[in-house]
Design an enzyme around this catalytic site. Structure first.
Site, PDB file in Angstrom:
ATOM      1  N   THR A 145       0.828  -1.213   0.000  1.00 32.68           N
ATOM      2  CA  THR A 145       0.000   0.000   0.000  1.00 32.68           C
ATOM      3  C   THR A 145       0.864   1.265   0.000  1.00 32.68           C
ATOM      4  O   THR A 145       0.336   2.374  -0.034  1.00 32.68           O
ATOM      5  CB  THR A 145      -0.901   0.030   1.255  1.00 32.68           C
TER       6      THR A 145
ATOM      7  N   CYS B  37      18.004   5.104  -2.874  1.00 36.46           N
ATOM      8  CA  CYS B  37      17.572   5.665  -4.159  1.00 36.46           C
ATOM      9  C   CYS B  37      18.620   6.590  -4.802  1.00 36.46           C
ATOM     10  O   CYS B  37      18.920   6.482  -6.000  1.00 36.46           O
ATOM     11  CB  CYS B  37      16.244   6.404  -3.992  1.00 36.46           C
TER      12      CYS B  37
ATOM     13  N   HIS C 194      14.396  12.415  -8.105  1.00 30.59           N
ATOM     14  CA  HIS C 194      15.559  12.945  -7.392  1.00 30.59           C
ATOM     15  C   HIS C 194      16.564  13.484  -8.421  1.00 30.59           C
ATOM     16  O   HIS C 194      16.746  12.894  -9.492  1.00 30.59           O
ATOM     17  CB  HIS C 194      16.288  11.841  -6.632  1.00 30.59           C
TER      18      HIS C 194
HETATM   19  N1  LIG Z   1      10.285   6.015  -1.441  1.00 30.58           N
HETATM   20  C1  LIG Z   1      11.469   5.775  -1.975  1.00 30.58           C
HETATM   21  O1  LIG Z   1      11.916   6.430  -2.939  1.00 30.58           O
HETATM   22  C2  LIG Z   1      12.310   4.665  -1.452  1.00 30.58           C
HETATM   23  C3  LIG Z   1      13.418   4.298  -2.178  1.00 30.58           C
HETATM   24  C4  LIG Z   1      14.195   3.257  -1.718  1.00 30.58           C
HETATM   25  C5  LIG Z   1      13.858   2.634  -0.537  1.00 30.58           C
HETATM   26  N2  LIG Z   1      12.766   3.015   0.155  1.00 30.58           N
HETATM   27  C6  LIG Z   1      12.469   2.303   1.403  1.00 30.58           C
HETATM   28  O2  LIG Z   1      11.304   1.502   1.238  1.00 30.58           O
HETATM   29  C7  LIG Z   1      10.582   1.456   2.470  1.00 30.58           C
HETATM   30  C8  LIG Z   1       9.133   1.890   2.231  1.00 30.58           C
HETATM   31  O3  LIG Z   1       9.108   3.161   1.654  1.00 30.58           O
HETATM   32  P1  LIG Z   1       7.789   3.840   1.111  1.00 30.58           P
HETATM   33  O4  LIG Z   1       8.263   5.108   0.543  1.00 30.58           O
HETATM   34  O5  LIG Z   1       7.001   2.915   0.254  1.00 30.58           O
HETATM   35  O6  LIG Z   1       6.955   4.094   2.475  1.00 30.58           O
HETATM   36  P2  LIG Z   1       5.374   4.300   2.699  1.00 30.58           P
HETATM   37  O7  LIG Z   1       4.750   4.932   1.517  1.00 30.58           O
HETATM   38  O8  LIG Z   1       5.269   4.954   4.018  1.00 30.58           O
HETATM   39  O9  LIG Z   1       4.820   2.802   2.795  1.00 30.58           O
HETATM   40  C9  LIG Z   1       5.138   1.945   3.849  1.00 30.58           C
HETATM   41  C10 LIG Z   1       4.551   0.585   3.579  1.00 30.58           C
HETATM   42  O10 LIG Z   1       4.971  -0.307   4.626  1.00 30.58           O
HETATM   43  C11 LIG Z   1       3.807  -0.897   5.200  1.00 30.58           C
HETATM   44  N3  LIG Z   1       4.002  -1.181   6.621  1.00 30.58           N
HETATM   45  C12 LIG Z   1       4.251  -0.305   7.621  1.00 30.58           C
HETATM   46  N4  LIG Z   1       4.300  -0.964   8.803  1.00 30.58           N
HETATM   47  C13 LIG Z   1       4.048  -2.266   8.527  1.00 30.58           C
HETATM   48  C14 LIG Z   1       3.944  -3.436   9.321  1.00 30.58           C
HETATM   49  N5  LIG Z   1       4.104  -3.407  10.656  1.00 30.58           N
HETATM   50  N6  LIG Z   1       3.670  -4.616   8.718  1.00 30.58           N
HETATM   51  C15 LIG Z   1       3.512  -4.658   7.372  1.00 30.58           C
HETATM   52  N7  LIG Z   1       3.589  -3.600   6.569  1.00 30.58           N
HETATM   53  C16 LIG Z   1       3.864  -2.401   7.145  1.00 30.58           C
HETATM   54  C17 LIG Z   1       2.715   0.129   5.005  1.00 30.58           C
HETATM   55  O11 LIG Z   1       1.470  -0.504   5.149  1.00 30.58           O
HETATM   56  P3  LIG Z   1       0.168   0.281   5.711  1.00 30.58           P
HETATM   57  O12 LIG Z   1      -0.395   1.046   4.555  1.00 30.58           O
HETATM   58  O13 LIG Z   1      -0.695  -0.828   6.152  1.00 30.58           O
HETATM   59  O14 LIG Z   1       0.650   1.150   6.843  1.00 30.58           O
HETATM   60  C18 LIG Z   1       3.017   0.574   3.568  1.00 30.58           C
HETATM   61  O15 LIG Z   1       2.557  -0.383   2.668  1.00 30.58           O
HETATM   62  C19 LIG Z   1      11.354   2.343   3.432  1.00 30.58           C
HETATM   63  O16 LIG Z   1      12.209   1.515   4.213  1.00 30.58           O
HETATM   64  C20 LIG Z   1      12.148   3.233   2.552  1.00 30.58           C
HETATM   65  O17 LIG Z   1      13.322   3.684   3.153  1.00 30.58           O
HETATM   66  C21 LIG Z   1      11.972   4.016  -0.275  1.00 30.58           C
END
Ligand SMILES: NC(=O)c1ccc[n+]([C@@H]2O[C@H](COP(=O)([O-])OP(=O)(O)OC[C@H]3O[C@@H](n4cnc5c(N)ncnc54)[C@H](OP(=O)(O)O)[C@@H]3O)[C@@H](O)[C@H]2O)c1
Length: 338
Positions: free
Chosen positions: A11, A131, A243
């Site tokens: 999500t 990233c 970025h």
């Molecule tokens: N955004 C980027 O450009 C990027 C790039 C590289 C790496 N990342 C890494 O990828 C990760 C996620 O980033 P994002 O940007 O997608 O964050 P986000 O939009 O905040 O999404 C977080 C996701 O993790 C889920 N989640 C949170 N707590 C959970 C739990 N206890 N059990 C299962 N699922 C859980 C959330 O589900 P719910 O909706 O149910 O809360 C949501 O699906 C981070 O570690 C980030 O550092 C991000």
């Protein structure tokens, strides 16, 4: 034959993009499950043009029988559940920072160090780099092969989607609020992000650098060459997706801007758009939804013996996260590991 694939964090900003890219690139799947927190169980997320997946709770999910799991639920959640999936025989590609610097976990950008995949069976986990690191090593690799990169001084201009879905909402709400002459309190970011820039991504470390800056330095060494020194300043900017990096690169040997352009032009995954006089350079808004890493404004830095400066732009949710993860999965298939 297709694979059974779990998308963890489905999500979120990255997870949704993972589902899009698996569908777009027609990754061979027999089954895809979408996992997130308990609070999202029962919600629907799209997979491809016409499929909806019902989200299941990660906590209750058994990975037995699944071939592959793409994780992006945050480092603390990956720490607990990625090893659980790996122990069940499912290969994990993790997007968080949790395992990146573990010696027995390969840190992969397929165009750059695909050969390092080999060691993944130790833990059954492969890490996806940060990233900004991904787009920087994509531009450095062809130049390193030609003239040996010694030192990089880089400033990043990182979009709010790099901090997830809620961070994107905060930029939207603050921007709207300022036009309506009310200023919503910053929640996700440490300071106002609308109409501002913030030189603070992740936590501050003892030496005054941030952890994001440290990640760019240590991950570049692990992926490309331990001898490369990186001095980074990472800045959050009020852009939704994409970025940009302004990089100054010092080489061991002479490398002309023309020779650098030629090697960048030929490197898979890099798109050279570089004719500033004709208005040809790429900005973050133009890279949204694209697969490539765009390099523009390649020019000599005459303040050092062998130096070049350049501008590097990519969609952080795609090449910076979800696309790179799916490309790792494709490489596993191509190498016969899956
Ligand atoms: N955004 C980027 O450009 C990027 C790039 C590289 C790496 N990342 C890494 O990828 C990760 C996620 O980033 P994002 O940007 O997608 O964050 P986000 O939009 O905040 O999404 C977080 C996701 O993790 C889920 N989640 C949170 N707590 C959970 C739990 N206890 N059990 C299962 N699922 C859980 C959330 O589900 P719910 O909706 O149910 O809360 C949501 O699906 C981070 O570690 C980030 O550092 C991000």
């Amino acid at each position: 034959m297709g694979y059974r694939v779990a998308v963890v964090g489905a999500t979120g900003a990255v997870g949704r993009e993972m589902l899009n890219i698996l569908a777009e690139r027609q990754f061979p799947v027999d089954e895809v499950v979408a996992l997130a927190s308990k609070g999202s169980a029962g919600k629907e997320v799209s997979f491809g043009e016409d499929q909806e997946l019902t989200v299941q709770a990660l906590e209750d999910f058994e990975f037995e029988g699944f071939d592959l799991a793409l994780f992006s639920p945050g480092a603390a959640v990956s720490k607990v559940h990625a090893p659980r999936a790996a122990a069940a025989g499912c290969v994990v590609i993790d997007n968080t920072s949790q395992f990146r610097m573990d010696e027995d976990v390969p840190l992969i950008v397929p165009e750059v160090n695909r050969e390092a995949l080999e060691g993944f069976r130790e833990r059954n986990i492969i890490a996806n780099p940060n990233c900004s690191t991904i787009q920087m090593v994509m531009a450095l690799k062809p130049l390193h092969d030609l003239a040996v990169v010694r030192r990089v001084v880089v400033a990043t201009y990182q979009s709010v989607s790099g901090a997830g879905r809620e961070a994107m909402d905060e930029l939207f709400e603050q921007t709207k609020g300022i036009y309506e002459t009310r200023m919503p309190e910053p929640k996700h970011f440490p300071k106002q992000i609308a109409f501002n820039v913030i030189p603070h991504i992740d936590v501050f470390l003892e030496d005054g650098a941030t952890k994001e800056e440290w990640k760019m330095a240590v991950e570049t060494k692990k992926i490309l060459d331990p001898a490369i020194e990186v001095a980074a300043t990472c800045v959050r900017v009020p852009v939704f997706v994409g970025h940009a990096l302004a990089a100054n690169v010092e080489f061991e040997h002479e490398l002309s801007p023309d020779a650098a352009r030629e090697s960048l032009y030929e490197f898979e995954g890099v798109l050279l758009i570089d004719d500033p006089a004709g208005g040809e350079y790429v900005t973050p808004a133009e890279c949204v939804g694209e697969y490539g890493v765009f390099v523009s404004r390649v020019r000599r830095d005459s303040t050092v013996p062998h130096g070049l400066s350049m501008w590097i732009v990519a969609d952080n949710l795609r090449k910076g996260a979800a696309l790179n993860a799916v490309q790792i999965a494709e490489a596993l298939v191509a190498e016969g590991y899956l």
